[in-house]
Design an enzyme around this catalytic site. Structure first.
Site, mmCIF file in Angstrom:
data_model
loop_
_atom_site.group_PDB
_atom_site.id
_atom_site.type_symbol
_atom_site.label_atom_id
_atom_site.label_comp_id
_atom_site.label_asym_id
_atom_site.label_seq_id
_atom_site.Cartn_x
_atom_site.Cartn_y
_atom_site.Cartn_z
ATOM 1 N N TYR A 5 13.726 31.373 6.530
ATOM 2 C CA TYR A 5 12.554 32.375 6.812
ATOM 3 C C TYR A 5 12.774 32.476 8.306
ATOM 4 O O TYR A 5 13.148 31.706 9.213
ATOM 5 C CB TYR A 5 11.204 31.537 6.880
ATOM 6 N N LYS A 64 1.007 -1.332 -0.056
ATOM 7 C CA LYS A 64 0.076 -0.090 -0.018
ATOM 8 C C LYS A 64 0.704 1.215 -0.024
ATOM 9 O O LYS A 64 2.139 1.363 0.235
ATOM 10 C CB LYS A 64 -0.856 -0.116 1.153
HETATM 11 C C1 LIG Z 1 -0.386 -1.926 6.868
HETATM 12 C C2 LIG Z 1 -0.759 -3.142 7.031
HETATM 13 C C3 LIG Z 1 -0.018 -4.040 7.691
HETATM 14 C C4 LIG Z 1 1.389 -4.128 7.177
HETATM 15 O O1 LIG Z 1 2.049 -3.393 8.354
HETATM 16 P P1 LIG Z 1 3.629 -3.377 8.798
HETATM 17 O O2 LIG Z 1 3.716 -3.010 10.209
HETATM 18 O O3 LIG Z 1 4.164 -2.332 7.838
HETATM 19 O O4 LIG Z 1 3.897 -4.727 8.632
HETATM 20 C C5 LIG Z 1 -0.688 -5.170 7.944
HETATM 21 N N1 LIG Z 1 -1.970 -5.411 7.994
HETATM 22 C C6 LIG Z 1 -2.871 -4.372 7.824
HETATM 23 C C7 LIG Z 1 -4.152 -4.735 7.847
HETATM 24 C C8 LIG Z 1 -2.517 -3.318 7.433
HETATM 25 O O5 LIG Z 1 -3.122 -2.066 7.073
#
Ligand SMILES: *Cc1c(COP(=O)(O)O)cnc(C)c1O
Length: 386
Positions: free
Chosen positions: A264, A41
């Site tokens: 800034y 993702k």
């Molecule tokens: C993002 C996510 C993961 C992966 O998490 P990590 O800590 O990066 O391994 C696993 N399960 C779900 C439902 C997620 O949203």
């Protein structure tokens, strides 16, 4: 049209050999029987999902997991044969897209499942789903009770639905809370099996749980951070390597006299005459703006601290420790910690956030440069057509 040149000094380098090393390490940790869901993702946590997907799928991953429908569609347009699980919910008005791209949908109400079954009938398909259970995180999922078991049973009997898997997510507060969630999840399995409902893939573990709690690997794990070599586990070991680095070059050098300010609001003033380098990256590239006064870059293997407010596209560093630095010299923004480089881990600590945030916030402006065997195999420009 592919531009192989960078068009810019600031870029993100992704070492595909390290990604391959990491997924192989995860596979050998889990053994052959466990389903490995590679969580890609947020554009593979900033690394580039399309570039990484084949490396992951050819070296041990069984399934790609994303959060949103558009992330799933992007992967399916490139790789129609890779199974892709949408871990987030999708509104029923988009189920035609879910089916057209053969995405696996997470479901946590009977109504969604019924609507998906209807859409699937229209498409003359069987929709594949994973059921989400809420064992305490209180984000998504069926609560663990009799009513939910009834509803999952009803979903299992819908005509155009196949339940491929069922999952829940750990809070990761402490061992007791983890175990309570795990036991609740097992109680769902027991209740469903009593009703002769057998779901093939039960999964609870993310990266940290997958490494630290082997007993929680069940039928599969959802590995995100560890794919990229980002270590959050602390009970056990896994040999993985950070695959991302970020680099730039010195754009300009200003001699700043004692007492003069930089950037800034003049939040920083020179105590002595100081050479200040301007670097062409800023918070719009995804660099944390709150690293002002804390962050540094590595030049010639030495630390050059960021001084003054970090701008949208540029920032300034103090060259006192690097007297020979010149315009055009290489700058390491994020490295693996060697050669005085700031690792993702260290950046997270200083920016008071976590490693996943540091990498997933990297924007599409810096091009991604993919390396294999020490050579550039691909350059991705976020703003240009692929
Ligand atoms: C993002 C996510 C993961 C992966 O998490 P990590 O800590 O990066 O391994 C696993 N399960 C779900 C439902 C997620 O949203």
């Amino acid at each position: 049209m592919e531009h192989q040149s960078l068009l810019r000094e600031t870029y993100i380098e992704i070492n595909l050999d390290r990604i391959e090393h990491n997924i192989r390490a995860i596979r050998s940790m889990c053994g052959p029987g466990t389903t490995i869901g590679a969580v890609v993702k947020a554009d593979a946590y900033g690394h580039g999902a399309v570039a990484l997907a084949p490396v992951l799928m050819e070296n041990g991953a069984d399934l790609l997991c994303v959060a949103t429908l558009s992330e799933g569609i992007e992967l399916k347009q490139h790789f129609p044969n890779y199974p892709v699980l949408l871990m987030g919910l999708t509104r029923s008005e988009y189920f035609d897209d879910v089916l057209q791209y053969h995405l696996i949908q997470t479901i946590d109400t009977f109504e969604q499942a019924a609507a998906l079954s209807q859409s699937a009938a229209k498409h003359r398909q069987t929709a594949h789903i994973h059921i989400k259970i809420d064992t305490g995180f209180h984000r998504l999922g069926f609560l663990v009770n009799e009513e939910s078991i009834n509803r999952i049973e009803a979903i299992a009997h819908l005509p155009h639905i196949l339940i491929d898997g069922i999952f829940t997510h750990l809070v990761l507060l402490d061992d007791t809370t983890n175990e309570r969630q795990f036991q609740l999840f097992l109680s769902v399995r027991e209740a469903l099996e009593k009703r002769k409902i057998h779901i093939p893939c039960w999964h609870i573990a993310d990266s940290i749980a997958g490494v630290d709690y082997p007993q929680y690997r069940m039928d599969g794990i959802r590995a995100g951070a560890i794919l990229y070599g980002l270590k959050g586990f602390h009970k056990r070991e896994l040999d993985i390597l950070q695959a991302i680095s970020m680099k730039s070059r010195i754009n300009h050098i200003s001699p700043v006299r004692a007492g003069e300010g930089v950037s800034y609001d003049f939040t920083w003033r020179a105590e002595k005459d100081t050479r200040i380098a301007t670097l062409p990256f800023g918070y719009a590239d995804g660099y944390p703006r709150n690293l002002r006064g804390k962050g540094w870059v590595s030049i010639h293997g030495k630390r050059a601290p960021i001084v003054g407010v970090i701008c949208m596209d540029q920032c300034m560093v103090d060259l006192s420790e690097v007297p020979k630095a010149q315009v055009g010299d290489e700058v390491i923004i994020y490295g693996d910690g060697t050669g005085n480089t700031m690792s993702i881990q260290e950046a997270a600590l200083l920016a008071e956030t976590n490693k996943n945030d540091i990498v997933s916030r990297l924007t599409r402006r810096p091009p991604r440069v993919y390396m294999k065997n020490g050579e550039i195999v691909k350059v991705r420009h976020g703003f240009l057509p692929a």
